[in-house]
Each structure stands twice: as C-alpha cells, then as structure tokens.
Design a protein around this motif. Structure first.
Motif, PDB file in Angstrom:
ATOM      1  N   MET A  18     -37.716  64.917  55.038  1.00 26.28           N
ATOM      2  CA  MET A  18     -39.149  64.993  55.344  1.00 26.28           C
ATOM      3  C   MET A  18     -39.985  64.408  54.216  1.00 26.28           C
ATOM      4  N   PHE A  19     -39.576  64.651  52.972  1.00 26.17           N
ATOM      5  CA  PHE A  19     -40.288  64.076  51.833  1.00 26.17           C
ATOM      6  C   PHE A  19     -40.233  62.547  51.888  1.00 26.17           C
ATOM      7  N   CYS A  20     -39.073  62.000  52.240  1.00 24.61           N
ATOM      8  CA  CYS A  20     -38.932  60.540  52.300  1.00 24.61           C
ATOM      9  C   CYS A  20     -39.902  59.915  53.286  1.00 24.61           C
ATOM     10  N   PHE A  21     -40.134  60.578  54.410  1.00 24.50           N
ATOM     11  CA  PHE A  21     -41.038  60.022  55.399  1.00 24.50           C
ATOM     12  C   PHE A  21     -42.488  60.432  55.172  1.00 24.50           C
ATOM     13  N   ALA A  22     -42.743  61.405  54.319  1.00 25.83           N
ATOM     14  CA  ALA A  22     -44.111  61.847  54.065  1.00 25.83           C
ATOM     15  C   ALA A  22     -44.793  61.054  52.959  1.00 25.83           C
ATOM     16  N   THR A  23     -44.008  60.419  52.089  1.00 17.22           N
ATOM     17  CA  THR A  23     -44.617  59.662  50.996  1.00 17.22           C
ATOM     18  C   THR A  23     -45.256  58.381  51.521  1.00 17.22           C
TER      19      THR A  23
ATOM     20  N   ARG B 231     -45.560  55.484  49.770  1.00 16.89           N
ATOM     21  CA  ARG B 231     -44.827  54.303  49.321  1.00 16.89           C
ATOM     22  C   ARG B 231     -43.338  54.610  49.257  1.00 16.89           C
ATOM     23  N   VAL B 232     -42.538  53.669  49.706  1.00 15.35           N
ATOM     24  CA  VAL B 232     -41.083  53.840  49.686  1.00 15.35           C
ATOM     25  C   VAL B 232     -40.573  53.869  48.254  1.00 15.35           C
ATOM     26  N   GLY B 233     -41.234  53.160  47.359  1.00 15.61           N
ATOM     27  CA  GLY B 233     -40.800  53.087  45.972  1.00 15.61           C
ATOM     28  C   GLY B 233     -40.894  54.404  45.222  1.00 15.61           C
ATOM     29  N   ARG B 234     -41.554  55.375  45.782  1.00 11.45           N
ATOM     30  CA  ARG B 234     -41.679  56.668  45.135  1.00 11.45           C
ATOM     31  C   ARG B 234     -40.485  57.577  45.434  1.00 11.45           C
ATOM     32  N   VAL B 235     -39.736  57.256  46.453  1.00 13.16           N
ATOM     33  CA  VAL B 235     -38.629  58.119  46.886  1.00 13.16           C
ATOM     34  C   VAL B 235     -37.483  58.092  45.879  1.00 13.16           C
ATOM     35  N   LEU B 236     -37.107  56.919  45.422  1.00 16.08           N
ATOM     36  CA  LEU B 236     -35.956  56.793  44.524  1.00 16.08           C
ATOM     37  C   LEU B 236     -36.145  57.529  43.201  1.00 16.08           C
ATOM     38  N   PRO B 237     -37.256  57.349  42.492  1.00 13.93           N
ATOM     39  CA  PRO B 237     -37.400  58.091  41.227  1.00 13.93           C
ATOM     40  C   PRO B 237     -37.392  59.604  41.410  1.00 13.93           C
ATOM     41  N   VAL B 238     -38.026  60.091  42.464  1.00 13.88           N
ATOM     42  CA  VAL B 238     -38.048  61.532  42.701  1.00 13.88           C
ATOM     43  C   VAL B 238     -36.641  62.043  43.007  1.00 13.88           C
ATOM     44  N   GLY B 239     -35.906  61.308  43.817  1.00 16.61           N
ATOM     45  CA  GLY B 239     -34.534  61.705  44.142  1.00 16.61           C
ATOM     46  C   GLY B 239     -33.624  61.710  42.919  1.00 16.61           C
ATOM     47  N   VAL B 240     -33.776  60.708  42.078  1.00 17.65           N
ATOM     48  CA  VAL B 240     -32.949  60.632  40.868  1.00 17.65           C
ATOM     49  C   VAL B 240     -33.297  61.768  39.906  1.00 17.65           C
ATOM     50  N   LEU B 241     -34.582  62.054  39.752  1.00 18.69           N
ATOM     51  CA  LEU B 241     -34.984  63.152  38.859  1.00 18.69           C
ATOM     52  C   LEU B 241     -34.489  64.505  39.373  1.00 18.69           C
ATOM     53  N   LEU B 242     -34.602  64.729  40.668  1.00 17.87           N
ATOM     54  CA  LEU B 242     -34.096  65.990  41.231  1.00 17.87           C
ATOM     55  C   LEU B 242     -32.579  66.104  41.076  1.00 17.87           C
ATOM     56  N   ALA B 243     -31.876  65.006  41.321  1.00 18.40           N
ATOM     57  CA  ALA B 243     -30.425  65.022  41.177  1.00 18.40           C
ATOM     58  C   ALA B 243     -30.023  65.275  39.725  1.00 18.40           C
ATOM     59  N   ALA B 244     -30.729  64.651  38.789  1.00 18.10           N
ATOM     60  CA  ALA B 244     -30.416  64.865  37.372  1.00 18.10           C
ATOM     61  C   ALA B 244     -30.686  66.311  36.965  1.00 18.10           C
ATOM     62  N   ALA B 245     -31.782  66.874  37.456  1.00 14.38           N
ATOM     63  CA  ALA B 245     -32.100  68.261  37.114  1.00 14.38           C
ATOM     64  C   ALA B 245     -31.057  69.222  37.694  1.00 14.38           C
ATOM     65  N   LEU B 246     -30.668  69.008  38.936  1.00 18.59           N
ATOM     66  CA  LEU B 246     -29.665  69.885  39.553  1.00 18.59           C
ATOM     67  C   LEU B 246     -28.299  69.726  38.888  1.00 18.59           C
ATOM     68  N   ALA B 247     -27.904  68.489  38.615  1.00 20.36           N
ATOM     69  CA  ALA B 247     -26.615  68.265  37.963  1.00 20.36           C
ATOM     70  C   ALA B 247     -26.629  68.828  36.543  1.00 20.36           C
ATOM     71  N   GLY B 248     -27.738  68.670  35.833  1.00 20.55           N
ATOM     72  CA  GLY B 248     -27.840  69.235  34.486  1.00 20.55           C
ATOM     73  C   GLY B 248     -27.777  70.751  34.497  1.00 20.55           C
ATOM     74  N   GLY B 249     -28.456  71.365  35.460  1.00 20.95           N
ATOM     75  CA  GLY B 249     -28.399  72.827  35.572  1.00 20.95           C
ATOM     76  C   GLY B 249     -27.004  73.312  35.896  1.00 20.95           C
ATOM     77  N   ALA B 250     -26.331  72.601  36.784  1.00 22.26           N
ATOM     78  CA  ALA B 250     -24.957  72.998  37.120  1.00 22.26           C
ATOM     79  C   ALA B 250     -24.035  72.784  35.933  1.00 22.26           C
ATOM     80  N   TRP B 251     -24.236  71.693  35.198  1.00 23.33           N
ATOM     81  CA  TRP B 251     -23.396  71.419  34.035  1.00 23.33           C
ATOM     82  C   TRP B 251     -23.601  72.465  32.950  1.00 23.33           C
ATOM     83  N   LEU B 252     -24.849  72.862  32.744  1.00 22.63           N
ATOM     84  CA  LEU B 252     -25.116  73.904  31.753  1.00 22.63           C
ATOM     85  C   LEU B 252     -24.510  75.242  32.166  1.00 22.63           C
ATOM     86  N   GLY B 253     -24.345  75.447  33.455  1.00 22.69           N
ATOM     87  CA  GLY B 253     -23.745  76.671  33.952  1.00 22.69           C
ATOM     88  C   GLY B 253     -22.236  76.684  33.887  1.00 22.69           C
TER      89      GLY B 253
END
Length: 98
Positions: free
Chosen positions: A65-70, A72-94
C-alpha cells in the motif's frame, strides 16, 4: 486525468515498478520483520515462529500500500532499504546470524 486505454509508457512502467517493489520488497520486509520479532520476543520457539509469521502478514500488505500511495516511484526504494536495514540490524543485535 487520462482516459482509460490512453496511458503513456511512463505511467505503465511506474505501475509495474511499484508492483514489483511492493511484491518483492514487501516479501523481504515481511521476512525480516518476522525474524526481528522472533529474536526479541520472550516466548517459546513455537510462539516466536507463529508471531513472526503473523507480523509478516501485516507488514507485507502495508508496504504494498505504501508503494502505491507515494507520489514518486523513486521514494519507494530508499524507504524500503532503510526499513530492511533497521529490521536486519535489530535482528542482528538480538543474536540472529544469517
């Protein structure tokens, strides 16, 4: 507003990119969210796995839904990468190691 059947190639590519980002990126985010939750949740292994699956079922459509609500298409990739990095970092710290 374009008339049905009178869309430009740029608009069609925009929809295709949003769909691909939502489906593929959403799947990755849902997986990482499930892993991060399972690592940090204080419960048995079975409950962690079940909770991780359920949270993934909420994250995936949310990202689509976020992908279709933005605007500009160019905004989707940075947000997805930042969320993935945050989730992977949190899991790695755990304690998760891929």
């Amino acid at each position: 507003m374009p008339i049905a059947g009178n869309t430009s190639a740029r608009e069609r590519w925009g929809v295709a990119l949003r769909a691909f980002a939502g489906i593929a990126g959403g799947y990755g985010l849902a997986t990482l969210a499930g892993i991060a939750l399972a690592v940090w949740l204080p419960a048995s292994r079975a409950e962690k796995a079940l909770a991780g699956c359920f949270i993934g079922l909420l994250v995936w459509p949310g990202f689509v839904m976020f992908c279709f609500a933005t605007r500009r298409v160019g905004r989707v990739l940075p947000v997805g990468v930042l969320l993935a990095a945050a989730l992977a970092g949190g899991a790695w710290l755990g304690g998760w190691r891929p």
